[in-house]
Scaffold this motif. Sequence first.
Motif, PDB file in Angstrom:
ATOM      1  N   ARG A 191       0.821  -1.230   0.089  1.00  0.00           N
ATOM      2  CA  ARG A 191       0.069  -0.053   0.121  1.00  0.00           C
ATOM      3  C   ARG A 191       0.860   1.300   0.015  1.00  0.00           C
ATOM      4  NH1 ARG A 191      -5.274  -0.795   0.676  1.00  0.00           N
ATOM      5  NH2 ARG A 191      -5.940  -2.910   1.551  1.00  0.00           N
ATOM      6  N   ILE A 192       1.956   1.163   0.986  1.00  0.00           N
ATOM      7  CA  ILE A 192       2.877   2.410   0.821  1.00  0.00           C
ATOM      8  C   ILE A 192       3.531   2.597  -0.811  1.00  0.00           C
ATOM      9  CG2 ILE A 192       5.066   3.183   1.753  1.00  0.00           C
ATOM     10  CD1 ILE A 192       4.331   1.858   4.224  1.00  0.00           C
ATOM     11  N   GLU A 193       3.941   1.348  -1.235  1.00  0.00           N
ATOM     12  CA  GLU A 193       4.420   1.637  -2.563  1.00  0.00           C
ATOM     13  C   GLU A 193       3.703   2.157  -3.579  1.00  0.00           C
ATOM     14  OE1 GLU A 193       7.601   0.665  -5.494  1.00  0.00           O
ATOM     15  OE2 GLU A 193       7.561  -0.121  -3.580  1.00  0.00           O
ATOM     16  N   LEU A 194       2.413   1.772  -3.426  1.00  0.00           N
ATOM     17  CA  LEU A 194       1.222   2.302  -4.426  1.00  0.00           C
ATOM     18  C   LEU A 194       1.014   3.756  -4.025  1.00  0.00           C
ATOM     19  CD1 LEU A 194      -1.161  -0.719  -4.563  1.00  0.00           C
ATOM     20  CD2 LEU A 194       0.362   0.022  -6.347  1.00  0.00           C
ATOM     21  N   GLN A 195       1.008   3.847  -3.122  1.00  0.00           N
ATOM     22  CA  GLN A 195       0.631   5.437  -2.337  1.00  0.00           C
ATOM     23  C   GLN A 195       1.747   6.448  -2.925  1.00  0.00           C
ATOM     24  OE1 GLN A 195      -2.149   6.829  -0.552  1.00  0.00           O
ATOM     25  NE2 GLN A 195      -1.087   8.753  -1.636  1.00  0.00           N
ATOM     26  N   ASN A 196       2.843   5.877  -2.793  1.00  0.00           N
ATOM     27  CA  ASN A 196       4.123   6.668  -3.186  1.00  0.00           C
ATOM     28  C   ASN A 196       4.103   6.981  -4.665  1.00  0.00           C
ATOM     29  OD1 ASN A 196       4.993   7.017  -0.676  1.00  0.00           O
ATOM     30  ND2 ASN A 196       6.508   5.597  -0.823  1.00  0.00           N
ATOM     31  N   ALA A 197       3.808   5.961  -5.381  1.00  0.00           N
ATOM     32  CA  ALA A 197       3.676   5.944  -6.772  1.00  0.00           C
ATOM     33  C   ALA A 197       2.741   6.890  -7.524  1.00  0.00           C
ATOM     34  CB  ALA A 197       3.644   4.495  -7.424  1.00  0.00           C
ATOM     35  N   PHE A 198       1.465   6.923  -6.934  1.00  0.00           N
ATOM     36  CA  PHE A 198       0.311   7.530  -7.375  1.00  0.00           C
ATOM     37  C   PHE A 198       0.738   8.950  -6.679  1.00  0.00           C
ATOM     38  CE2 PHE A 198      -2.038   3.815  -7.984  1.00  0.00           C
ATOM     39  CZ  PHE A 198      -2.876   4.138  -9.248  1.00  0.00           C
ATOM     40  N   SER A 199       1.243   9.118  -5.665  1.00  0.00           N
ATOM     41  CA  SER A 199       1.631  10.693  -5.101  1.00  0.00           C
ATOM     42  C   SER A 199       2.472  11.274  -6.043  1.00  0.00           C
ATOM     43  CB  SER A 199       2.235  10.825  -3.712  1.00  0.00           C
ATOM     44  OG  SER A 199       1.041  10.035  -3.017  1.00  0.00           O
ATOM     45  N   ASN A 200       3.563  10.568  -6.575  1.00  0.00           N
ATOM     46  CA  ASN A 200       4.622  11.199  -7.740  1.00  0.00           C
ATOM     47  C   ASN A 200       4.152  11.281  -9.036  1.00  0.00           C
ATOM     48  OD1 ASN A 200       6.455  11.066  -5.461  1.00  0.00           O
ATOM     49  ND2 ASN A 200       7.251   8.931  -5.798  1.00  0.00           N
ATOM     50  N   ALA A 201       2.696  10.866  -9.390  1.00  0.00           N
ATOM     51  CA  ALA A 201       2.683  10.730 -10.681  1.00  0.00           C
ATOM     52  C   ALA A 201       1.902  12.163 -10.945  1.00  0.00           C
ATOM     53  CB  ALA A 201       1.341   9.777 -11.003  1.00  0.00           C
ATOM     54  N   PRO A 202       2.256  12.625 -12.248  1.00  0.00           N
ATOM     55  CA  PRO A 202       1.842  14.084 -13.032  1.00  0.00           C
ATOM     56  C   PRO A 202       0.446  14.074 -12.970  1.00  0.00           C
ATOM     57  CG  PRO A 202       3.040  12.933 -14.537  1.00  0.00           C
ATOM     58  CD  PRO A 202       3.193  12.200 -13.337  1.00  0.00           C
ATOM     59  N   GLU A 203      -0.236  14.984 -13.094  1.00  0.00           N
ATOM     60  CA  GLU A 203      -1.628  15.405 -13.283  1.00  0.00           C
ATOM     61  C   GLU A 203      -1.637  15.500 -14.839  1.00  0.00           C
ATOM     62  OE1 GLU A 203      -4.286  17.423 -10.921  1.00  0.00           O
ATOM     63  OE2 GLU A 203      -3.078  17.055  -9.061  1.00  0.00           O
ATOM     64  N   PHE A 204      -2.773  15.093 -15.094  1.00  0.00           N
ATOM     65  CA  PHE A 204      -3.407  15.398 -16.764  1.00  0.00           C
ATOM     66  C   PHE A 204      -4.826  15.602 -16.850  1.00  0.00           C
ATOM     67  CE2 PHE A 204       0.350  12.661 -16.933  1.00  0.00           C
ATOM     68  CZ  PHE A 204       1.069  13.474 -18.201  1.00  0.00           C
ATOM     69  N   SER A 205      -5.078  16.371 -17.898  1.00  0.00           N
ATOM     70  CA  SER A 205      -6.370  16.752 -17.975  1.00  0.00           C
ATOM     71  C   SER A 205      -7.439  15.519 -18.229  1.00  0.00           C
ATOM     72  CB  SER A 205      -6.657  17.675 -19.443  1.00  0.00           C
ATOM     73  OG  SER A 205      -6.328  16.941 -20.583  1.00  0.00           O
ATOM     74  N   LYS A 206      -8.431  15.834 -17.651  1.00  0.00           N
ATOM     75  CA  LYS A 206      -9.732  14.790 -17.591  1.00  0.00           C
ATOM     76  C   LYS A 206     -10.174  14.376 -18.977  1.00  0.00           C
ATOM     77  CE  LYS A 206     -12.448  14.507 -14.108  1.00  0.00           C
ATOM     78  NZ  LYS A 206     -13.656  14.906 -13.188  1.00  0.00           N
ATOM     79  N   LYS A 207     -10.097  13.072 -19.114  1.00  0.00           N
ATOM     80  CA  LYS A 207     -10.663  12.557 -20.437  1.00  0.00           C
ATOM     81  C   LYS A 207     -11.159  11.226 -20.000  1.00  0.00           C
ATOM     82  CE  LYS A 207      -8.084  15.543 -23.148  1.00  0.00           C
ATOM     83  NZ  LYS A 207      -9.114  16.464 -24.110  1.00  0.00           N
ATOM     84  N   ASP A 208     -12.169  10.922 -21.160  1.00  0.00           N
ATOM     85  CA  ASP A 208     -12.980   9.765 -21.236  1.00  0.00           C
ATOM     86  C   ASP A 208     -12.282   8.660 -21.661  1.00  0.00           C
ATOM     87  OD1 ASP A 208     -14.886   7.806 -20.532  1.00  0.00           O
ATOM     88  OD2 ASP A 208     -16.276   8.527 -22.118  1.00  0.00           O
ATOM     89  N   ILE A 209     -11.348   7.942 -20.588  1.00  0.00           N
ATOM     90  CA  ILE A 209     -10.265   6.848 -21.278  1.00  0.00           C
ATOM     91  C   ILE A 209     -10.819   5.554 -21.594  1.00  0.00           C
ATOM     92  CG2 ILE A 209      -8.168   5.682 -20.736  1.00  0.00           C
ATOM     93  CD1 ILE A 209      -7.821   8.252 -18.696  1.00  0.00           C
ATOM     94  N   LYS A 210     -10.512   5.183 -22.903  1.00  0.00           N
ATOM     95  CA  LYS A 210     -10.965   3.794 -23.371  1.00  0.00           C
ATOM     96  C   LYS A 210      -9.908   2.723 -23.287  1.00  0.00           C
ATOM     97  CE  LYS A 210     -13.170   3.160 -27.250  1.00  0.00           C
ATOM     98  NZ  LYS A 210     -14.553   2.830 -26.598  1.00  0.00           N
TER      99      LYS A 210
END
Length: 482
Positions: A40-59
């Motif tokens: 969980r800590i590994e995932l939390q760190n990975a998501f926290s470090n991920a840059p943000e992008f505009s919202k799209k309806d992803i396929k």
Amino acid sequence: MKALFLLSPFLLFFSLLAGETTRECVVCGSFYPADKTALRIELQNAFSNAPEFSKKDIKALIVPHAGYIFSADVAATAYRTLHRKYKNIFLIGASHYINFDGVSINPKNYETLLGIVQTNHSLVKKLLHKYPKLFHYKKEAHQQEHSLEVQLPFLQFIYKNDFKIIPIILATSNIKTIQQTAKALKPYFNDKDNLFIISSDLSHYPNYKDALVVDQHTLKSITKNSPKLFLDTIKNNAHLGINNLQTSACGWTAITLLLELSKKKHCRYEILQYKNSAQTRGYGDKNRVVGYGAIRMYENETTFTLNDQEKKELKELARLALYEAVLHDKRISVDASKLSPKLSKHLGTFVTLKEQGQLRGCIGRFEPNAPLYEVIIDMAISASRYDNRFSPVTPEELSNIEIEISVLTPRHRVNSVDDIVVGKHGIYVSYGGRNGTYLPQVATDLGWNKEQFFYSCCVEKAGIAPEHCKDAELYVYEAIVF
């Protein structure tokens, strides 16, 4: 004499579920932490470090599947762009262990340290029953396979365990079989409530500098939305003479499948992040690296219309803005709640002023970065004051000024010049930080064909070197003129 009975895929499905129904995690402790808290800590760190992008309806997403110490940050960048739930998640990878001319689809649930992930059993049953020569269940294709398992904790981090998967392993390099698989999966791909996740790393084992080159070739070819171009790029990379390059993408068959699904649709492949193992938290060896890319795919908006009332509203706004600016040196304010909702959509537009049929000013904004009604106001003011070809419009001229508005529909990426329709499409080109656009009427006014239209925009408008025009990104749009 004993009768012999062969189990159909339909009955085989039930016999499988009657026995072992869960595929246990096999790479926890190697590809990702064996402790739930550490994971969980590994995932939390990975998501926290991920840059943000505009919202799209992803396929669809294309994500790496290496050990988390190498590729978790890249994968999380793609997963962080998901913002809604899906009915089904098709999880697709290429086999690292077996080969046969077909596809193995797993009817079992999957277990990770974060809980049980449910497989959509009825959908798996349907595919096995409907396409018995194409879809199979081969336990050995899934038993040790890591490419699907490593994706599950990311999905569990987002959705807890409230989602269903269809686990698919391609065990073939037969292009015809991949095309048949795409045809079978097409109805599910066309369903906006389904998500497709493609599991693949990029180049294997060149040195750091060579990996940068090869992986950019591969990633760029994916963005063209053409399975042929992607496969040609893979072949070309193999003939570059790069030492230790074993593959340009270990999941190339799965990527090809996705491109077959999307090739005739207005889909945009967006590169979100790239790293190779030398740039990660792993060992950092620059002599022998593996590449990792995060890509998301979504459909471009291709239709936008304005009815007569909406056109009238925009014309009135432009005229009010023009009069207020010229007579009182002020900018009008608008209550957007009283306008048609479509007029708040972010679109580019041009406002043209004419006096007795002659051009008196024309200013536009191409980038769709503000509400349409606001852009109309700004461009009406700018056309009257800031077109350097003309002096500012005076109060005495106002009664003779005619206003023409060109609203630019959302642009969408196309694969080649052949997709341009002269007289209908405006074009936007981009390469190496340079970009340019021509409105639809440019080609018709100058009598150009689509090739002349494209190359002039590249070379003369955008300043792209002629030899790089073939590599430029090409977008088309339409202009609603009134």
